[in-house]
Design a protein around this motif. Sequence first.
Motif, PDB file in Angstrom:
ATOM      1  N   VAL A  25       0.856  -1.187   0.000  1.00 20.06           N
ATOM      2  CA  VAL A  25       0.000   0.000   0.000  1.00 20.06           C
ATOM      3  C   VAL A  25       0.890   1.234   0.000  1.00 20.06           C
ATOM      4  N   TRP A  26       0.496   2.211  -0.792  1.00 17.66           N
ATOM      5  CA  TRP A  26       1.304   3.433  -0.905  1.00 17.66           C
ATOM      6  C   TRP A  26       1.430   4.116   0.457  1.00 17.66           C
ATOM      7  N   LEU A  30      -1.369   5.180   3.522  1.00 20.17           N
ATOM      8  CA  LEU A  30      -1.290   4.728   4.913  1.00 20.17           C
ATOM      9  C   LEU A  30      -1.246   5.913   5.881  1.00 20.17           C
ATOM     10  N   ARG A  31      -0.500   6.950   5.517  1.00 15.92           N
ATOM     11  CA  ARG A  31      -0.434   8.140   6.374  1.00 15.92           C
ATOM     12  C   ARG A  31      -1.796   8.821   6.474  1.00 15.92           C
ATOM     13  N   LYS A  32      -2.519   8.885   5.360  1.00 17.60           N
ATOM     14  CA  LYS A  32      -3.839   9.522   5.377  1.00 17.60           C
ATOM     15  C   LYS A  32      -4.815   8.720   6.240  1.00 17.60           C
ATOM     16  N   ILE A  33      -4.766   7.406   6.147  1.00 21.74           N
ATOM     17  CA  ILE A  33      -5.618   6.561   6.989  1.00 21.74           C
ATOM     18  C   ILE A  33      -5.366   6.887   8.461  1.00 21.74           C
ATOM     19  N   LYS A  34      -4.108   6.934   8.834  1.00 23.42           N
ATOM     20  CA  LYS A  34      -3.757   7.233  10.228  1.00 23.42           C
ATOM     21  C   LYS A  34      -4.172   8.654  10.617  1.00 23.42           C
ATOM     22  N   ALA A  35      -3.953   9.620   9.708  1.00 24.41           N
ATOM     23  CA  ALA A  35      -4.315  11.015   9.984  1.00 24.41           C
ATOM     24  C   ALA A  35      -5.822  11.184  10.159  1.00 24.41           C
ATOM     25  N   ASP A  68     -13.703  13.355   9.039  1.00 28.05           N
ATOM     26  CA  ASP A  68     -12.477  12.620   8.702  1.00 28.05           C
ATOM     27  C   ASP A  68     -12.637  11.846   7.399  1.00 28.05           C
ATOM     28  N   MET A  69     -13.811  11.269   7.157  1.00 26.02           N
ATOM     29  CA  MET A  69     -14.030  10.543   5.900  1.00 26.02           C
ATOM     30  C   MET A  69     -14.068  11.505   4.708  1.00 26.02           C
ATOM     31  N   ASP A  75      -8.578  13.744  -0.515  1.00 26.13           N
ATOM     32  CA  ASP A  75      -7.129  13.625  -0.664  1.00 26.13           C
ATOM     33  C   ASP A  75      -6.775  13.093  -2.059  1.00 26.13           C
ATOM     34  N   PRO A  76      -5.958  13.830  -2.834  1.00 21.92           N
ATOM     35  CA  PRO A  76      -5.634  13.398  -4.199  1.00 21.92           C
ATOM     36  C   PRO A  76      -4.961  12.033  -4.280  1.00 21.92           C
ATOM     37  N   GLU A  77      -4.092  11.700  -3.348  1.00 21.80           N
ATOM     38  CA  GLU A  77      -3.423  10.393  -3.391  1.00 21.80           C
ATOM     39  C   GLU A  77      -4.392   9.266  -3.079  1.00 21.80           C
ATOM     40  N   THR A  78      -5.303   9.514  -2.146  1.00 23.08           N
ATOM     41  CA  THR A  78      -6.323   8.512  -1.839  1.00 23.08           C
ATOM     42  C   THR A  78      -7.244   8.323  -3.035  1.00 23.08           C
TER      43      THR A  78
END
Length: 112
Positions: A25-26, A30-35, A68-69, A75-78
């Motif tokens: 997973v990019w 992963l950072r966005k999920i955590k954020a 949050d959702m 988010d462009p990467e998501t």
Amino acid sequence: MARYASITGLKAEKVAYYKKLHAKVWPTVLRKIKACHIRNYSIFLKEIDGKFFLFSYFEYVGQNFKLDMQKMASDPETQRWWKETDPCQQPLSDAQEKGEIWSGMAEVFHTE
């Protein structure tokens, strides 16, 4: 903390690709999920009668799930990640009727 579970189908011809994507997973995703205050996120795969299904589970530890959702969805990467994963998935009829991919599930039991 709130627990969320959902289910969707997975196209048979996309199983290998979906597994490959999730093996690496990019990091930005992963950072966005955590954020967005998601923890203990897991996706499981099950074949039933020749059809493939994905079951997801995560814990939400934030204060405003809807916000949050929205942050995650904007988010462009998501969005780029979802352009890879969404075509692999086959929504169940209830989700498809709402233009969604994953069908939410009701918790019927939990113990710690």
